[in-house]
Motif scaffolding. Structure first.
Motif, PDB file in Angstrom:
ATOM      1  N   ARG A   1       1.806  13.106   7.743  1.00 55.32           N
ATOM      2  CA  ARG A   1       1.808  11.682   7.389  1.00 55.32           C
ATOM      3  C   ARG A   1       0.940  11.334   6.187  1.00 55.32           C
ATOM      4  O   ARG A   1       1.151  10.304   5.544  1.00 55.32           O
ATOM      5  CB  ARG A   1       1.344  10.842   8.584  1.00 55.32           C
ATOM      6  CG  ARG A   1       2.378  10.805   9.688  1.00 55.32           C
ATOM      7  CD  ARG A   1       2.102   9.706  10.701  1.00 55.32           C
ATOM      8  NE  ARG A   1       3.023   9.861  11.823  1.00 55.32           N
ATOM      9  CZ  ARG A   1       4.270   9.362  11.819  1.00 55.32           C
ATOM     10  NH1 ARG A   1       4.713   8.660  10.806  1.00 55.32           N
ATOM     11  NH2 ARG A   1       5.046   9.561  12.860  1.00 55.32           N
TER      12      ARG A   1
ATOM     13  N   ASN B   1      -0.142   2.357   5.739  1.00 53.09           N
ATOM     14  CA  ASN B   1       0.928   1.393   5.990  1.00 53.09           C
ATOM     15  C   ASN B   1       2.122   1.810   5.138  1.00 53.09           C
ATOM     16  O   ASN B   1       2.363   1.263   4.080  1.00 53.09           O
ATOM     17  CB  ASN B   1       0.447  -0.025   5.622  1.00 53.09           C
ATOM     18  CG  ASN B   1       1.521  -1.055   5.853  1.00 53.09           C
ATOM     19  OD1 ASN B   1       2.409  -0.870   6.671  1.00 53.09           O
ATOM     20  ND2 ASN B   1       1.475  -2.133   5.093  1.00 53.09           N
ATOM     21  N   PRO B   2       2.847   2.834   5.595  1.00 55.31           N
ATOM     22  CA  PRO B   2       3.866   3.442   4.736  1.00 55.31           C
ATOM     23  C   PRO B   2       4.907   2.443   4.241  1.00 55.31           C
ATOM     24  O   PRO B   2       5.378   1.587   5.000  1.00 55.31           O
ATOM     25  CB  PRO B   2       4.516   4.489   5.643  1.00 55.31           C
ATOM     26  CG  PRO B   2       3.537   4.741   6.712  1.00 55.31           C
ATOM     27  CD  PRO B   2       2.795   3.449   6.920  1.00 55.31           C
ATOM     28  N   THR B   3       5.240   2.564   2.988  1.00 52.94           N
ATOM     29  CA  THR B   3       6.170   1.648   2.346  1.00 52.94           C
ATOM     30  C   THR B   3       7.140   2.450   1.502  1.00 52.94           C
ATOM     31  O   THR B   3       6.732   3.400   0.848  1.00 52.94           O
ATOM     32  CB  THR B   3       5.402   0.697   1.399  1.00 52.94           C
ATOM     33  OG1 THR B   3       4.300   0.155   2.116  1.00 52.94           O
ATOM     34  CG2 THR B   3       6.275  -0.425   0.905  1.00 52.94           C
ATOM     35  N   SER B   4       8.396   2.065   1.517  1.00 52.72           N
ATOM     36  CA  SER B   4       9.371   2.692   0.637  1.00 52.72           C
ATOM     37  C   SER B   4       9.670   1.709  -0.484  1.00 52.72           C
ATOM     38  O   SER B   4      10.230   0.648  -0.235  1.00 52.72           O
ATOM     39  CB  SER B   4      10.637   3.045   1.420  1.00 52.72           C
ATOM     40  OG  SER B   4      11.380   3.999   0.716  1.00 52.72           O
ATOM     41  N   LEU B   5       9.259   2.058  -1.694  1.00 53.14           N
ATOM     42  CA  LEU B   5       9.389   1.135  -2.815  1.00 53.14           C
ATOM     43  C   LEU B   5      10.612   1.447  -3.656  1.00 53.14           C
ATOM     44  O   LEU B   5      10.932   2.607  -3.891  1.00 53.14           O
ATOM     45  CB  LEU B   5       8.148   1.208  -3.710  1.00 53.14           C
ATOM     46  CG  LEU B   5       6.825   0.811  -3.068  1.00 53.14           C
ATOM     47  CD1 LEU B   5       5.675   1.052  -4.035  1.00 53.14           C
ATOM     48  CD2 LEU B   5       6.849  -0.646  -2.641  1.00 53.14           C
TER      49      LEU B   5
ATOM     50  N   THR C   1       0.847  -1.183   0.000  1.00 59.48           N
ATOM     51  CA  THR C   1       0.000   0.000   0.000  1.00 59.48           C
ATOM     52  C   THR C   1       0.880   1.229   0.000  1.00 59.48           C
ATOM     53  O   THR C   1       1.675   1.431   0.917  1.00 59.48           O
ATOM     54  CB  THR C   1      -0.903   0.010   1.247  1.00 59.48           C
ATOM     55  OG1 THR C   1      -1.478  -1.276   1.341  1.00 59.48           O
ATOM     56  CG2 THR C   1      -1.989   1.054   1.112  1.00 59.48           C
ATOM     57  N   LEU C   2       0.755   2.032  -1.029  1.00 60.20           N
ATOM     58  CA  LEU C   2       1.497   3.275  -1.085  1.00 60.20           C
ATOM     59  C   LEU C   2       0.553   4.347  -0.555  1.00 60.20           C
ATOM     60  O   LEU C   2      -0.344   4.783  -1.244  1.00 60.20           O
ATOM     61  CB  LEU C   2       1.903   3.564  -2.527  1.00 60.20           C
ATOM     62  CG  LEU C   2       3.069   4.499  -2.765  1.00 60.20           C
ATOM     63  CD1 LEU C   2       4.298   4.086  -1.995  1.00 60.20           C
ATOM     64  CD2 LEU C   2       3.369   4.572  -4.235  1.00 60.20           C
ATOM     65  N   GLY C   3       0.730   4.702   0.684  1.00 58.99           N
ATOM     66  CA  GLY C   3      -0.191   5.666   1.270  1.00 58.99           C
ATOM     67  C   GLY C   3       0.046   5.755   2.748  1.00 58.99           C
ATOM     68  O   GLY C   3       0.959   5.122   3.283  1.00 58.99           O
ATOM     69  N   PRO C   4      -0.768   6.562   3.423  1.00 60.63           N
ATOM     70  CA  PRO C   4      -0.497   6.848   4.831  1.00 60.63           C
ATOM     71  C   PRO C   4      -0.765   5.683   5.788  1.00 60.63           C
ATOM     72  O   PRO C   4      -0.189   5.649   6.869  1.00 60.63           O
ATOM     73  CB  PRO C   4      -1.435   8.016   5.129  1.00 60.63           C
ATOM     74  CG  PRO C   4      -2.499   7.945   4.095  1.00 60.63           C
ATOM     75  CD  PRO C   4      -1.885   7.341   2.878  1.00 60.63           C
TER      76      PRO C   4
ATOM     77  N   ILE D   1       2.344  10.909  -0.046  1.00 62.06           N
ATOM     78  CA  ILE D   1       3.202   9.969  -0.766  1.00 62.06           C
ATOM     79  C   ILE D   1       4.302  10.796  -1.421  1.00 62.06           C
ATOM     80  O   ILE D   1       4.024  11.772  -2.113  1.00 62.06           O
ATOM     81  CB  ILE D   1       2.410   9.193  -1.844  1.00 62.06           C
ATOM     82  CG1 ILE D   1       1.307   8.358  -1.189  1.00 62.06           C
ATOM     83  CG2 ILE D   1       3.343   8.314  -2.675  1.00 62.06           C
ATOM     84  CD1 ILE D   1       0.330   7.744  -2.165  1.00 62.06           C
TER      85      ILE D   1
ATOM     86  N   LEU E   1       7.375   7.957   5.900  1.00 61.86           N
ATOM     87  CA  LEU E   1       6.261   8.123   4.957  1.00 61.86           C
ATOM     88  C   LEU E   1       6.418   7.136   3.801  1.00 61.86           C
ATOM     89  O   LEU E   1       7.485   6.557   3.613  1.00 61.86           O
ATOM     90  CB  LEU E   1       6.251   9.548   4.386  1.00 61.86           C
ATOM     91  CG  LEU E   1       6.165  10.693   5.382  1.00 61.86           C
ATOM     92  CD1 LEU E   1       6.025  12.007   4.632  1.00 61.86           C
ATOM     93  CD2 LEU E   1       4.998  10.506   6.331  1.00 61.86           C
ATOM     94  N   SER E   2       5.354   6.979   3.008  1.00 63.61           N
ATOM     95  CA  SER E   2       5.452   6.181   1.796  1.00 63.61           C
ATOM     96  C   SER E   2       6.303   6.918   0.778  1.00 63.61           C
ATOM     97  O   SER E   2       6.071   8.096   0.511  1.00 63.61           O
ATOM     98  CB  SER E   2       4.061   5.938   1.206  1.00 63.61           C
ATOM     99  OG  SER E   2       3.476   4.811   1.802  1.00 63.61           O
ATOM    100  N   VAL E   3       7.284   6.201   0.222  1.00 69.42           N
ATOM    101  CA  VAL E   3       8.158   6.810  -0.784  1.00 69.42           C
ATOM    102  C   VAL E   3       8.199   5.917  -2.007  1.00 69.42           C
ATOM    103  O   VAL E   3       8.462   4.722  -1.895  1.00 69.42           O
ATOM    104  CB  VAL E   3       9.596   6.992  -0.247  1.00 69.42           C
ATOM    105  CG1 VAL E   3      10.466   7.658  -1.305  1.00 69.42           C
ATOM    106  CG2 VAL E   3       9.603   7.811   1.032  1.00 69.42           C
TER     107      VAL E   3
END
Lengths: 397, 311
Positions: free
Chosen positions: B42, A200-204, A195-198, B45, B67-69
């Protein structure tokens, strides 16, 4: 419902039926009528999707990468130099394991400038980690687009649906359009695995080291090479998965059955012709004519080119007297690219038929049924005599 | 009406960047990233191309960012951000902010096409360029924004021959919703400009001057001091452009009332990268800066006169 429309409209219809959410594209001939049609659907409100009119193909695929990472089903299409301008992004999409479908409306690559059809564009991108499927008629274009989304989202590998510029993109053929209810039953909504979003933050796609190392929980996290190995192994599995998906498509929609290749008069054939795309259709008639002449010839119309169905082809072709590969692309200084792959697939077999290779149709150079007829006859009559491989059809014409 | 300014007293204590990341000692980007994310919050993206920030965030499978990156290719930042935004629109999500965060190479050079396309399309996201005036992550090569005369690894004898690209002006020529320049030496100004940008619809662009100790050949402890010198000598100007109107921001606006600014040589001499600049070149640069500020003062006086007597 049967319609009489162009191949590009067949592709657009497939995209709409697949309920694609984000489309990004840049104009290039002969792809343009496809994305024009999609923008017409979106503008008129008959198709609820986001259409992003980008300033380059590199950006078109970037939009799709961003959208697919954010759980939207995405689509783009291109041809020739547009596809090559995406080259960096092609590797990125597959490496990031993003589900996506792209139509490649095959066109010769410049220089010199040439807008007519051959397969050099997509064939030259065969090692980007994308699945490549070649359609040979309008029905296959439409059906393959829909099936490709199922496949792509199951294996997390992007799929190119390739079809011949002009031969298919701009010609009209009757084909059946499945109804939305049936397609919805076949193709569930897309959900990305991260999930790219607040919430469940993920660094892809962060920087990955050559070696694996433990994550914060002490579990082994793969390095670059493990991730590449995964892509390779899961791509190979895609052959069986696509075959199953094709079966499910046939059950719901009522069509299918040849996901890897369509065989035509193959069962008792001593010699088999192999071809990709629309020329395979043309060779069907040629094979019938050769049978009338008493030559036992069949056709294998290959649709799935990556992953390469080596086992399938070895099982089909190992015991024949000869195989004749026709192609519209080549690996310069070597041979036809499909032919080279096919020869490698046959190498482990105890009995290996001679494989003859013909290059034709580059940059839209004309070819006719008589060319296939003469070429196949020539191979059959020469037997295993020495042959300048590949042979060229239409040079100096 | 004067907007309420953030100070260290009312800045949120919440941290979004873990300590112990891979930034160099004294890195200006580290200040911007830490304070910038506090402003972004928060529900966002981030979209990041290869740059010092990619490295700073950490190596797989760990990350220093909470944060999502989405890490993307070098040329595609603004386009990938457009894609993230399109997906959010398709999902009827109108609250999650999309923030593209790229370096000067990824913005002024290889990424400018995608940025230009995104502004022209009227995309709704914030684009931040942290400008350390060179390709610092690959070992200090010249970029489009490297100042004339600065020494880099591929202009190593006489320094860069060409002038730097004025990226905020190029962006402003596209008429986006908002353009602002910032400096890592003024993090609260950066914080508040992000807050303001995120309150606006459309494409917002923030260009942040980012001192880089190894790239600028300066002492690590000097990053903030040198960033401040860039502003106080008038060589780097902090401003905002909204609705086509340019307004100097406080640290630069204060200079309008001064008859004479400190010489730019104070800024130049504090860094090793300008040591190839001759006396003449420094004088020419000083003249340019003086002329620029003379123009600002004239515009300021005209604007004051147009406003009429204050009640």
């Amino acid at each position: 419902m049967f319609v009489f429309e162009s191949g590009n409209v067949a592709a657009a219809t497939g995209v709409r039926l697949a309920r694609v959410q984000v489309i990004a594209a840049y104009p290039i001939t002969p792809q343009t009528p496809l994305t024009e049609k999609l923008s017409e659907y979106v503008d008129s409100g008959s198709f609820d999707a986001e259409y992003v009119a980008v300033e380059s193909e590199h950006s078109a695929l970037a939009v799709c990468i961003g959208a697919s990472s954010t759980s939207a089903r995405t689509f783009t299409a291109t041809s020739a130099n547009g596809l090559l301008y995406m080259a960096e992004q092609l590797h990125w999409t597959a490496g990031a394991r993003l589900p996506m479908v792209m139509c490649v409306v095959n066109r010769a690559v410049g220089a010199p400038f040439n807008i007519w059809n051959d397969h050099q564009d997509s064939i030259s991108q065969r090692d980007t980690g994308w699945i490549q499927i070649y359609a040979k008629d309008h029905q296959e274009i439409l059906d393959t687009v829909i099936k490709a989304y199922r496949l792509s989202e199951e294996v997390c590998i992007p799929v190119m649906v390739c079809y011949d510029g002009y031969y298919l993109s701009h010609t009209y053929m009757p084909y059946d359009v499945p109804d939305q209810v049936a397609v919805d039953a076949f193709l569930p909504p897309y959900e990305y695995r991260h999930t790219l979003g607040p919430n469940n933050p993920t660094s892809l796609n962060t920087v990955t080291l050559p070696g694996g190392r433990p994550d914060i929980h002490g579990e082994f996290a793969p390095g670059y090479m493990e991730l590449r190995h995964n892509l390779h192994m899961e791509m190979k599995q895609a052959i069986d998965i696509y075959t199953r998906i094709d079966g499910e498509f046939a059950e719901i929609i009522g069509r299918g059955g040849n996901p890897i290749a369509e065989k035509h008069l193959c069962d008792d054939a001593e010699y088999v012709a192999v071809a990709l795309g629309s020329m395979a259709n043309q060779i069907k008639d040629v094979v019938v004519r050769l049978r009338d002449d008493g030559l036992k010839v069949g056709l294998l119309a290959l649709s799935l080119y990556r992953p390469f169905p080596s086992e399938f082809l070895a099982a089909e072709l190992a015991d024949r007297k000869g195989v004749i590969v026709f192609e519209k692309a080549l690996s310069f200084g070597h041979s036809g690219t499909v032919c080279a792959d096919l020869q490698a697939a046959l190498y482990p077999c105890a009995s290996r038929p001679p494989v003859w290779n013909y290059i034709l149709g580059l940059g839209g150079r004309s070819y006719q049924s008589a060319d296939f007829y003469d070429a196949i006859r020539d191979c059959v009559e020469r037997g295993s005599a020495k042959f300048d491989n590949p042979g060229w059809i239409g040079l100096g014409r | 009406m004067e907007e309420k300014k953030t100070t260290v007293l009312n800045l949120t204590d919440e941290e979004f960047v873990y300590p112990g990341n891979r930034a160099c000692t004294g890195c200006g980007l580290n200040i911007l990233y830490r304070i910038g994310l506090k402003a972004i919050g928060r529900d966002a993206i981030l979209v990041v191309p290869p740059s010092c920030l990619t490295v700073m965030q950490g190596l797989y499978p760990i990350t220093s960012t909470q944060l999502s990156v989405l890490n993307v290719t070098f040329a595609s930042t603004a386009a990938a951000a457009s894609g993230v935004k399109a997906a959010l629109r398709a999902q009827k999500n109108d609250h999650t902010q999309v923030v593209a965060w790229a370096g000067d190479g990824g913005t002024a050079d290889i990424g400018i096409q995608a940025l230009s396309g995104a502004i022209e399309r009227g995309e709704d996201f914030l684009y931040i360029c942290y400008d350390n005036e060179g390709y610092m992550n690959t070992g200090v090569q010249r970029s489009g924004t490297t100042p004339q005369g600065a020494l880099t690894a591929n202009t190593s004898i006489n320094g860069k021959r060409e002038r730097s690209k004025d990226v905020p002006a190029i962006v402003a020529a596209h008429s986006p919703a908002y353009v602002a320049t910032c400096s890592a030496a003024y993090p609260m100004d950066f914080h508040d400009k992000i807050k303001k940008a995120l309150s606006l619809k459309g494409l917002k662009y923030i260009h942040a001057h980012t001192p880089c100790p190894p790239g600028w050949a300066m002492e690590e402890r000097m990053a903030v001091a040198i960033g401040r010198l860039a502003v106080s000598t008038g060589i780097y100007v902090l401003y905002e452009i909204e609705g086509g109107e340019m307004r100097l921001s406080e640290p630069s606006a204060k200079l309008l009332g001064k008859k004479k600014l400190p010489p730019v040589s104070e800024y130049l001499e504090a860094q090793g990268r300008f040591k190839a600049l001759g006396k003449e070149a420094v004088e020419k640069l000083q003249q340019e800066v003086d002329a620029k500020w003379a123009a600002y003062r004239r515009q300021h006086d005209v604007a004051l006169a147009a406003r009429g007597p204050q009640s």
